[in-house]
Design an enzyme around this catalytic site. Structure first.
Site, mmCIF file in Angstrom:
data_model
loop_
_atom_site.group_PDB
_atom_site.id
_atom_site.type_symbol
_atom_site.label_atom_id
_atom_site.label_comp_id
_atom_site.label_asym_id
_atom_site.label_seq_id
_atom_site.Cartn_x
_atom_site.Cartn_y
_atom_site.Cartn_z
ATOM 1 C CB CYS A 51 71.859 -45.572 -58.446
ATOM 2 S SG CYS A 51 70.512 -46.322 -59.323
ATOM 3 C CB CYS A 55 68.123 -51.354 -54.354
ATOM 4 S SG CYS A 55 67.452 -50.721 -55.989
ATOM 5 C CB CYS A 58 72.286 -51.461 -54.461
ATOM 6 S SG CYS A 58 73.383 -50.928 -55.605
ATOM 7 C CB CYS A 95 77.332 -59.490 -67.342
ATOM 8 S SG CYS A 95 75.575 -58.380 -66.875
ATOM 9 C CB CYS A 127 74.690 -60.084 -70.497
ATOM 10 S SG CYS A 127 73.453 -59.910 -69.128
ATOM 11 C CB CYS A 187 69.969 -62.563 -67.279
ATOM 12 S SG CYS A 187 71.022 -62.793 -65.522
ATOM 13 N NE ARG A 259 75.723 -65.832 -64.493
ATOM 14 C CZ ARG A 259 74.801 -64.969 -65.276
ATOM 15 N NH1 ARG A 259 74.240 -64.171 -64.648
ATOM 16 N NH2 ARG A 259 74.572 -65.680 -66.432
HETATM 17 N N1 SAM Z 1 70.704 -50.657 -61.923
HETATM 18 C C1 SAM Z 1 70.278 -51.832 -62.508
HETATM 19 C C2 SAM Z 1 69.203 -52.693 -61.866
HETATM 20 O O1 SAM Z 1 69.279 -52.437 -60.690
HETATM 21 O O2 SAM Z 1 68.640 -53.435 -62.544
HETATM 22 C C3 SAM Z 1 71.571 -52.902 -62.659
HETATM 23 C C4 SAM Z 1 72.809 -52.913 -61.755
HETATM 24 S S1 SAM Z 1 71.986 -53.783 -60.235
HETATM 25 C C5 SAM Z 1 73.632 -53.468 -59.104
HETATM 26 C C6 SAM Z 1 72.015 -55.371 -60.509
HETATM 27 C C7 SAM Z 1 71.770 -56.531 -59.426
HETATM 28 O O3 SAM Z 1 72.729 -56.486 -58.639
HETATM 29 C C8 SAM Z 1 70.719 -56.051 -58.299
HETATM 30 O O4 SAM Z 1 69.449 -56.332 -59.025
HETATM 31 C C9 SAM Z 1 70.918 -57.070 -57.216
HETATM 32 O O5 SAM Z 1 70.376 -58.173 -57.504
HETATM 33 C C10 SAM Z 1 72.413 -57.428 -57.345
HETATM 34 N N2 SAM Z 1 73.266 -56.800 -56.290
HETATM 35 C C11 SAM Z 1 73.363 -55.291 -55.929
HETATM 36 N N3 SAM Z 1 73.973 -55.203 -54.863
HETATM 37 C C12 SAM Z 1 74.138 -56.442 -54.118
HETATM 38 C C13 SAM Z 1 74.554 -56.872 -52.998
HETATM 39 N N4 SAM Z 1 75.186 -55.965 -52.188
HETATM 40 N N5 SAM Z 1 74.728 -58.176 -52.714
HETATM 41 C C14 SAM Z 1 74.155 -58.911 -53.634
HETATM 42 N N6 SAM Z 1 73.616 -58.650 -54.904
HETATM 43 C C15 SAM Z 1 73.557 -57.422 -55.250
HETATM 44 C C1 DTB Z 2 73.429 -60.273 -60.762
HETATM 45 O O1 DTB Z 2 72.493 -60.987 -60.358
HETATM 46 N N1 DTB Z 2 74.420 -60.099 -59.652
HETATM 47 C C2 DTB Z 2 75.507 -59.270 -60.254
HETATM 48 C C3 DTB Z 2 74.913 -59.097 -61.648
HETATM 49 N N2 DTB Z 2 73.681 -59.519 -61.803
HETATM 50 C C4 DTB Z 2 74.853 -57.598 -62.176
HETATM 51 C C5 DTB Z 2 75.732 -58.068 -59.549
HETATM 52 C C6 DTB Z 2 76.165 -58.477 -58.094
HETATM 53 C C7 DTB Z 2 76.689 -57.202 -57.307
HETATM 54 C C8 DTB Z 2 77.217 -57.385 -56.108
HETATM 55 C C9 DTB Z 2 77.540 -56.142 -55.277
HETATM 56 C C10 DTB Z 2 78.469 -55.224 -55.999
HETATM 57 O O2 DTB Z 2 79.576 -55.718 -56.473
HETATM 58 O O3 DTB Z 2 78.172 -53.953 -56.173
HETATM 59 FE FE1 SF4 Z 3 70.493 -48.422 -58.393
HETATM 60 FE FE2 SF4 Z 3 71.935 -50.412 -57.036
HETATM 61 FE FE3 SF4 Z 3 69.052 -50.331 -57.114
HETATM 62 FE FE4 SF4 Z 3 70.565 -50.895 -59.512
HETATM 63 S S1 SF4 Z 3 70.413 -52.130 -57.688
HETATM 64 S S2 SF4 Z 3 68.663 -49.482 -59.542
HETATM 65 S S3 SF4 Z 3 72.350 -49.856 -59.106
HETATM 66 S S4 SF4 Z 3 70.263 -48.667 -56.336
#
Ligand code: SAM
Ligand code: DTB
Ligand code: SF4
Length: 325
Positions: A51, A55, A58, A95, A127, A187, A259
């Site tokens: 990506c 973030c 992430c 989802c 979702c 959501c 959730r």
């Molecule tokens: N790329 C899209 C976005 O950012 O909206 C969708 C996928 S993104 C991985 C969805 C959500 O996962 C993020 O907004 C964040 O709240 C959660 N998330 C990602 N990495 C995480 C982590 N290491 N621990 C907890 N939540 C995480």
């Molecule tokens: C949300 O709030 N938590 C989920 C879902 N929406 C998409 C994602 C959590 C991701 C945790 C880190 C991972 O497994 O990569």
């Molecule tokens: Fe990309 Fe992760 Fe940020 Fe979603 S949360 S926009 S997958 S870097």
């Protein structure tokens, strides 16, 4: 009518002595939901890693050196088989997550629309969380049978730029607005444990509470600190903070499905039980979240049995005053 909360009022709720807070949240929960009924969502990463966003939490951001392997968009057949498994395991919602900054109008989007149609035809709520979307794209998703769109605000407006620099808070709110205009359910939630202050936690709940209507579903994630990300050394969130956050969310978002999302693997069953008592009524079940592990499915089912929890059916409502989630 849902009360209009000020930030100070939410802060006061957040700082209520813990047992009193849980008790108050539990009262609100009883009024708007069926005690012990928990929605099970299954999560599937349909496009993983690579990506362009930054973030800080992430593991899928291309710029960090994590163990996540990049995987192109999955095929519709494969996703359909995963949905069958999820349904057999008691999930009422599936989802689909993609590591995209935003949706583009291309073949991949058409494929996602096909996935949505296929899963919806199995009687599961679908979702998706695909990054930013325009109103047009949200409408196409809705026409394909999408039920909810996940787009987290993640933290307070003030703290947002400390966590992400490649987009801003208004971009997030715009997408949420587009999703609403397309008639999808919203959501949206966030993460605790990223070094934010109590004011940031409260600020995040405040922003969610003033969305009109409030989101049907709010995920509260405990940071999963992944090696290679800027957050790798963050200490684990104390369970008490999670309980406080969930209880406060339950009180200020009375009709919403709250959730208990990422981070359950590090929580005891007793800790999770307190979260359910404080108003959590949805989880992600399945051995994997998007890229990180989640509790084993069998262990979750043991927990359901032990605590007397029942999985919520798809598209069901409790009463006339609760929104179906
Ligand atoms: N790329 C899209 C976005 O950012 O909206 C969708 C996928 S993104 C991985 C969805 C959500 O996962 C993020 O907004 C964040 O709240 C959660 N998330 C990602 N990495 C995480 C982590 N290491 N621990 C907890 N939540 C995480
Ligand atoms: C949300 O709030 N938590 C989920 C879902 N929406 C998409 C994602 C959590 C991701 C945790 C880190 C991972 O497994 O990569
Ligand atoms: Fe990309 Fe992760 Fe940020 Fe979603 S949360 S926009 S997958 S870097």
């Amino acid at each position: 009518m849902i009360k209009d909360w000020t930030k100070q009022e939410i802060l006061d709720v957040y700082n209520t002595p813990l047992l009193e807070l849980i008790s108050k949240a539990s009262e609100v929960h009883k009024k708007h939901h069926t005690i012990g009924e928990v929605q099970i969502s299954s999560l599937l990463s349909i496009k993983t890693g690579g990506c362009p966003e930054d973030c800080a939490y992430c593991p899928q951001a291309a710029r960090y050196n994590t163990e996540v392997k990049v995987h192109k968009l999955m095929g519709v057949e494969e996703v359909s088989a995963c949905a069958d498994n999820a349904k057999a395991g008691g999930a009422s919602r599936m989802c689909l997550g993609a590591a995209w900054r935003e949706v583009r109008d291309n073949k991949d989007f058409d494929k996602v629309l096909d996935m949505v149609k296929t899963i919806n035809s199995k009687g599961l709520e679908v979702c998706a969380t695909l990054g930013m979307v325009t109103e047009e794209q949200a409408k196409k998703l809705s026409q394909a049978g999408l039920y909810a769109y996940n787009h987290n605000i993640d933290t307070s407006e003030e703290n947002y730029n400390n966590i992400i620099s490649t987009r801003n808070y208004d971009d997030r709110l715009n997408t949420i607005n587009n999703v609403r205009k397309a008639g999808l359910t919203v959501c949206s939630g966030g993460i605790i444990g990223m070094g934010e202050s109590e004011h940031d936690r409260v600020g995040m709940l405040y922003t969610l509470s003033i969305l009109n209507p409030q989101p049907e579903s709010v995920p509260i994630n405990a940071l999963v600190a992944v090696e290679g990300t800027p957050m790798e050394d963050q200490p684990q969130v104390p369970i008490w903070d999670m309980v406080r956050m969930i209880a406060t969310a339950r009180i200020v978002l009375p009709k919403t499905a709250v959730r208990l999302s990422a981070g359950r693997l590090s929580m005891s069953m007793e800790g999770q039980a307190l979260c359910f008592l404080a108003g959590a009524n949805s989880i992600f079940a399945g051995d994997k979240l998007l890229t990180t592990p989640n509790p084993k499915y069998n262990e979750d089912m043991e927990m359901f049995k032990l605590l007397g929890l029942t999985p919520k059916k798809a598209f069901s409502e409790k009463s006339t005053d609760s929104i179906s989630v």
